[in-house]
Design a protein around this motif. Structure first.
Motif, PDB file in Angstrom:
ATOM      1  N   ILE A 130     -10.341   0.052  -3.505  1.00 41.88           N
ATOM      2  CA  ILE A 130     -10.218  -0.571  -4.703  1.00 41.88           C
ATOM      3  C   ILE A 130     -11.335  -1.413  -5.357  1.00 41.88           C
ATOM      4  O   ILE A 130     -11.825  -0.989  -6.417  1.00 41.88           O
ATOM      5  CB  ILE A 130      -8.801  -1.285  -4.935  1.00 41.88           C
ATOM      6  CG1 ILE A 130      -7.504  -0.329  -4.721  1.00 41.88           C
ATOM      7  CG2 ILE A 130      -8.565  -1.670  -6.483  1.00 41.88           C
ATOM      8  CD1 ILE A 130      -6.098  -1.090  -4.507  1.00 41.88           C
ATOM      9  N   LYS A 185      -4.121  -9.534   8.796  1.00 45.99           N
ATOM     10  CA  LYS A 185      -4.875  -9.554   7.684  1.00 45.99           C
ATOM     11  C   LYS A 185      -6.351 -10.198   8.088  1.00 45.99           C
ATOM     12  O   LYS A 185      -6.960 -10.463   7.128  1.00 45.99           O
ATOM     13  CB  LYS A 185      -4.534  -9.952   6.292  1.00 45.99           C
ATOM     14  CG  LYS A 185      -3.305  -9.205   5.664  1.00 45.99           C
ATOM     15  CD  LYS A 185      -4.010  -7.622   5.218  1.00 45.99           C
ATOM     16  CE  LYS A 185      -2.919  -7.083   4.645  1.00 45.99           C
ATOM     17  NZ  LYS A 185      -3.239  -5.273   4.531  1.00 45.99           N
ATOM     18  N   ASP A 229       0.350 -10.491  -8.824  1.00 47.97           N
ATOM     19  CA  ASP A 229      -0.013 -10.124 -10.303  1.00 47.97           C
ATOM     20  C   ASP A 229      -1.000  -9.076 -10.201  1.00 47.97           C
ATOM     21  O   ASP A 229      -2.304  -9.370  -9.684  1.00 47.97           O
ATOM     22  CB  ASP A 229      -0.731 -11.591 -10.693  1.00 47.97           C
ATOM     23  CG  ASP A 229      -0.690 -11.536 -12.294  1.00 47.97           C
ATOM     24  OD1 ASP A 229      -1.079 -10.074 -12.866  1.00 47.97           O
ATOM     25  OD2 ASP A 229      -0.899 -12.323 -12.782  1.00 47.97           O
ATOM     26  N   LYS A 261       0.480 -15.873  -6.146  1.00 45.27           N
ATOM     27  CA  LYS A 261       1.432 -15.098  -6.628  1.00 45.27           C
ATOM     28  C   LYS A 261       0.941 -13.535  -6.433  1.00 45.27           C
ATOM     29  O   LYS A 261       0.130 -13.366  -6.101  1.00 45.27           O
ATOM     30  CB  LYS A 261       1.687 -15.424  -8.043  1.00 45.27           C
ATOM     31  CG  LYS A 261       0.497 -15.250  -9.114  1.00 45.27           C
ATOM     32  CD  LYS A 261       0.812 -15.514 -10.447  1.00 45.27           C
ATOM     33  CE  LYS A 261      -0.514 -15.533 -11.133  1.00 45.27           C
ATOM     34  NZ  LYS A 261      -0.244 -15.826 -12.647  1.00 45.27           N
ATOM     35  N   LEU A 280      -6.327  -0.216   1.396  1.00 46.48           N
ATOM     36  CA  LEU A 280      -6.366   0.268  -0.082  1.00 46.48           C
ATOM     37  C   LEU A 280      -7.352  -0.573  -0.649  1.00 46.48           C
ATOM     38  O   LEU A 280      -8.417  -0.141  -1.517  1.00 46.48           O
ATOM     39  CB  LEU A 280      -5.222   0.536  -0.812  1.00 46.48           C
ATOM     40  CG  LEU A 280      -4.496   1.447  -0.210  1.00 46.48           C
ATOM     41  CD1 LEU A 280      -2.984   1.434  -0.879  1.00 46.48           C
ATOM     42  CD2 LEU A 280      -4.885   2.694  -0.172  1.00 46.48           C
ATOM     43  N   ALA A 281      -7.355  -2.098  -0.417  1.00 44.41           N
ATOM     44  CA  ALA A 281      -7.984  -3.327  -1.246  1.00 44.41           C
ATOM     45  C   ALA A 281      -9.516  -2.767  -1.096  1.00 44.41           C
ATOM     46  O   ALA A 281     -10.366  -2.754  -2.161  1.00 44.41           O
ATOM     47  CB  ALA A 281      -7.783  -4.414  -0.604  1.00 44.41           C
ATOM     48  N   GLY A 322       0.752  -0.881  -0.099  1.00 40.80           N
ATOM     49  CA  GLY A 322       0.073   0.159   0.048  1.00 40.80           C
ATOM     50  C   GLY A 322       0.757   1.333  -0.145  1.00 40.80           C
ATOM     51  O   GLY A 322       0.301   2.211  -0.738  1.00 40.80           O
ATOM     52  N   ARG A 353      -1.675  -9.952   1.217  1.00 44.44           N
ATOM     53  CA  ARG A 353      -0.405 -10.331   1.521  1.00 44.44           C
ATOM     54  C   ARG A 353      -0.970 -11.483   2.667  1.00 44.44           C
ATOM     55  O   ARG A 353      -1.732 -10.958   3.460  1.00 44.44           O
ATOM     56  CB  ARG A 353       0.442  -9.185   2.243  1.00 44.44           C
ATOM     57  CG  ARG A 353       0.945  -8.328   1.375  1.00 44.44           C
ATOM     58  CD  ARG A 353       2.007  -7.393   2.095  1.00 44.44           C
ATOM     59  NE  ARG A 353       1.313  -6.655   2.924  1.00 44.44           N
ATOM     60  CZ  ARG A 353       1.663  -6.294   4.281  1.00 44.44           C
ATOM     61  NH1 ARG A 353       2.623  -7.174   4.709  1.00 44.44           N
ATOM     62  NH2 ARG A 353       0.943  -5.805   5.064  1.00 44.44           N
ATOM     63  N   TYR A 376     -10.853  -7.805  -8.957  1.00 43.50           N
ATOM     64  CA  TYR A 376     -11.609  -6.791  -8.335  1.00 43.50           C
ATOM     65  C   TYR A 376     -12.885  -6.611  -9.277  1.00 43.50           C
ATOM     66  O   TYR A 376     -13.910  -6.197  -8.853  1.00 43.50           O
ATOM     67  CB  TYR A 376     -10.859  -5.678  -8.194  1.00 43.50           C
ATOM     68  CG  TYR A 376      -9.925  -5.479  -7.102  1.00 43.50           C
ATOM     69  CD1 TYR A 376     -10.110  -5.548  -5.825  1.00 43.50           C
ATOM     70  CD2 TYR A 376      -8.487  -5.287  -7.589  1.00 43.50           C
ATOM     71  CE1 TYR A 376      -9.340  -5.305  -4.923  1.00 43.50           C
ATOM     72  CE2 TYR A 376      -7.497  -4.976  -6.448  1.00 43.50           C
ATOM     73  CZ  TYR A 376      -7.732  -5.244  -5.200  1.00 43.50           C
ATOM     74  OH  TYR A 376      -7.031  -5.157  -4.204  1.00 43.50           O
TER      75      TYR A 376
END
Ligand code: ADP
Length: 475
Positions: free
Chosen positions: A386, A305, A357, A355, A382-383, A19, A300, A365
């Motif tokens: 987004i 998380k 990417d 991975k 941020l996710a 982020g 991550r 998203y």
């Protein structure tokens, strides 16, 4: 207040692992639009993409002294989105396979921090404010206060230090203070914390203003639960602490024009989103079914998380409910194994893509219905912003920036832009996911919720103004 120099270890689009790169890649551009001469300085990593490297222009080659070492420092620059980016070249320190994780990270970023100050006369830019971010650039704030006070040009520079995640502090053995970090013995009390050399603590003491990336996190880090040991020094410094919610680059994350997703769409017509969903299901080899809710996580794989909640109840939901679950992430081996096993056990319902990417992340998203972010702590996050830009409805725990950006949907008033739960409790999370999936089955109601998500303003418009006010408050 006119000139600001951002110092950070990463920034989009040049190099990113998280982020911080999103913020440093977009906030300066928002400030430039408001008339601030904001520039950025970054290390020139060996892994930076050739497509950016070829545009770099050499400004000057100098030598930088830190402790007893005098080393080469190439200064390069380029422009992006109206912002000048400077790059510090030293292959001994920065030509590595990854950004962080080397045994000498402390020495590498101490050198980078020293360069941030020493390049100023050579780029002809003494900022009014040096804005340092996270522990990698914390030494710049410390050096400015401790070692540059006798130089008139440097005396005028004020500092803002931003904490993007207080878990990463830059903690070293006190024995390295002089030899590695070039900090004088008489400044020991500035950097010493809990028997160690702590770079974040040093920057907190030395900076003029301390900021973090959401108002709620600014309160949380005053407590032992969130501060990773720094609560005492944060409370002592609370007079200069503020929390400003991050924005995101709403042009880069824009479902209407994004070239990286198969079909574009907007709030008036979600038919493109339905096609994106079918395309992703096809690409991942999941049954192509418009009616099954696709729940995703892009993260991550680290414990804060909220992955222990996921481990506790996700399988129960997958076994019993009509759902497809997609994970994109890398991180700790136990979590990677958990998701791989889940995919092996439920091949018709789960995909675990281990991975990093960026392009695939955008496709996920755009294609998902629900985005899960049950973090134990989340400075800003941020996710969740987004996913909202792609009308994917976030399910989050009320912590840090998640608390500040997502409000739970209220079916009676029509308020809210996602679904939230308060306690760090697996069954509260399970209930909330199921609550969201129940609304998903009611197409009309779900359309309204998607509209609320995609219509939320997550741009830098408001927050860049708050940063300008913060800078001005120092003078
Ligand atoms: P943090 O900074 O703690 O990692 P944020 O939510 O603030 O969390 O930012 C994470 C950023 O990294 C988002 O842009 C997210 O899309 C991206 N990201 C995380 N994991 C991946 C991955 N495996 N592939 C692509 N992008 C990822």
């Amino acid at each position: 207040m006119k000139k600001v120099l951002f110092a950070a270890a990463e920034a989009l689009p040049f190099i990113s692992t998280g982020g911080l790169a999103d913020v440093v890649g977009s906030l300066p551009a928002a400030l430039v639009k408001k008339g601030v001469d904001a520039r950025v300085v970054l290390p020139l990593y060996g892994t930076m993409n050739e497509k950016f490297r070829k545009d770099l222009v050499l400004v000057k080659e100098i030598e930088v002294q830190l402790s007893w070492r005098k080393q080469y420092c190439g200064i390069y620059k380029t422009e992006h989105n109206g912002v000048t980016f400077y790059f510090i070249d030293n292959e001994f320190y920065f030509k590595r396979d990854s950004l962080y994780g080397s045994f000498d990270d402390g020495e590498r970023f101490a050198f980078f921090s020293k360069c941030i100050l020493d390049i100023m006369p050579h780029i002809d830019f003494y900022p009014d404010v040096l804005h340092a971010n996270d522990w990698q650039t914390a030494p710049a704030v410390i050096y400015l206060r401790c070692n540059y006070g006798h130089i008139p040009e440097y005396q005028k520079i004020r500092t803002v230090y931003s904490i993007h995640n207080i878990a990463y502090q830059g903690i070293y053995n006190l024995g390295t203070m002089g030899d590695v970090f070039g900090i004088n013995g008489w400044d020991r009390s500035i950097v010493e914390y809990d028997g160690c050399l702590n770079l974040t603590k040093g920057a907190i003491v030395c900076c003029d203003r301390l900021s973090t990336v959401s108002p709620h996190y600014a309160e949380e880090i005053k407590t032992a639960e969130f501060a990773h040991g720094l609560q005492y020094i944060i409370n002592e410094s609370s007079y200069k602490l503020s929390g400003i919610l991050n924005g995101i680059d709403v042009n880069y994350y824009n479902s209407e024009i994004d070239p990286e997703i198969p079909y574009n769409f907007n709030a008036d017509d979600f038919s493109g989103k339905a096609k994106d969903k079918a395309a992703l299901q096809e690409e991942l080899g999941l049954p192509v079914d418009p009616d099954v809710p696709v729940v995703s996580m892009i993260t991550r794989l680290v414990s804060h998380k909220g992955l222990d909640l996921v481990e506790c109840v996700l399988e129960e939901i997958i076994a019993k409910d009509k759902i497809q679950f997609v994970l994109l992430g890398t991180g700790e081996a136990n979590y990677e194994a958990y998701f791989r096993n889940l995919e092996a056990k439920y091949p018709e319902k789960v995909r675990a893509i281990i991975k990093y990417d960026k392009t695939l992340s955008k496709k996920i998203y755009a294609a998902s219905d629900i985005f899960l972010m049950p973090s134990k702590s989340e400075p800003c996050g941020l996710a969740q912003m987004i996913c909202s830009r792609y009308a994917t409805v976030p399910v989050v725990r009320e912590t840090g920036g998640l608390y500040d950006s997502i409000r739970s949907y209220n079916e009676f008033t029509g308020e809210g832009n996602g679904f939230t739960f308060t306690n760090y409790n697996a069954h509260d999370m399970m209930y909330t996911i199921r609550r969201a999936m129940a609304f998903y089955r009611n197409k009309e109601e779900w359309n309204k919720i998607m509209k609320k998500a995609i219509s939320e303003d997550f741009s830098w418009a408001a927050s860049s103004e708050s940063y300008i006010e913060l800078y001005e408050s120092i003078f």
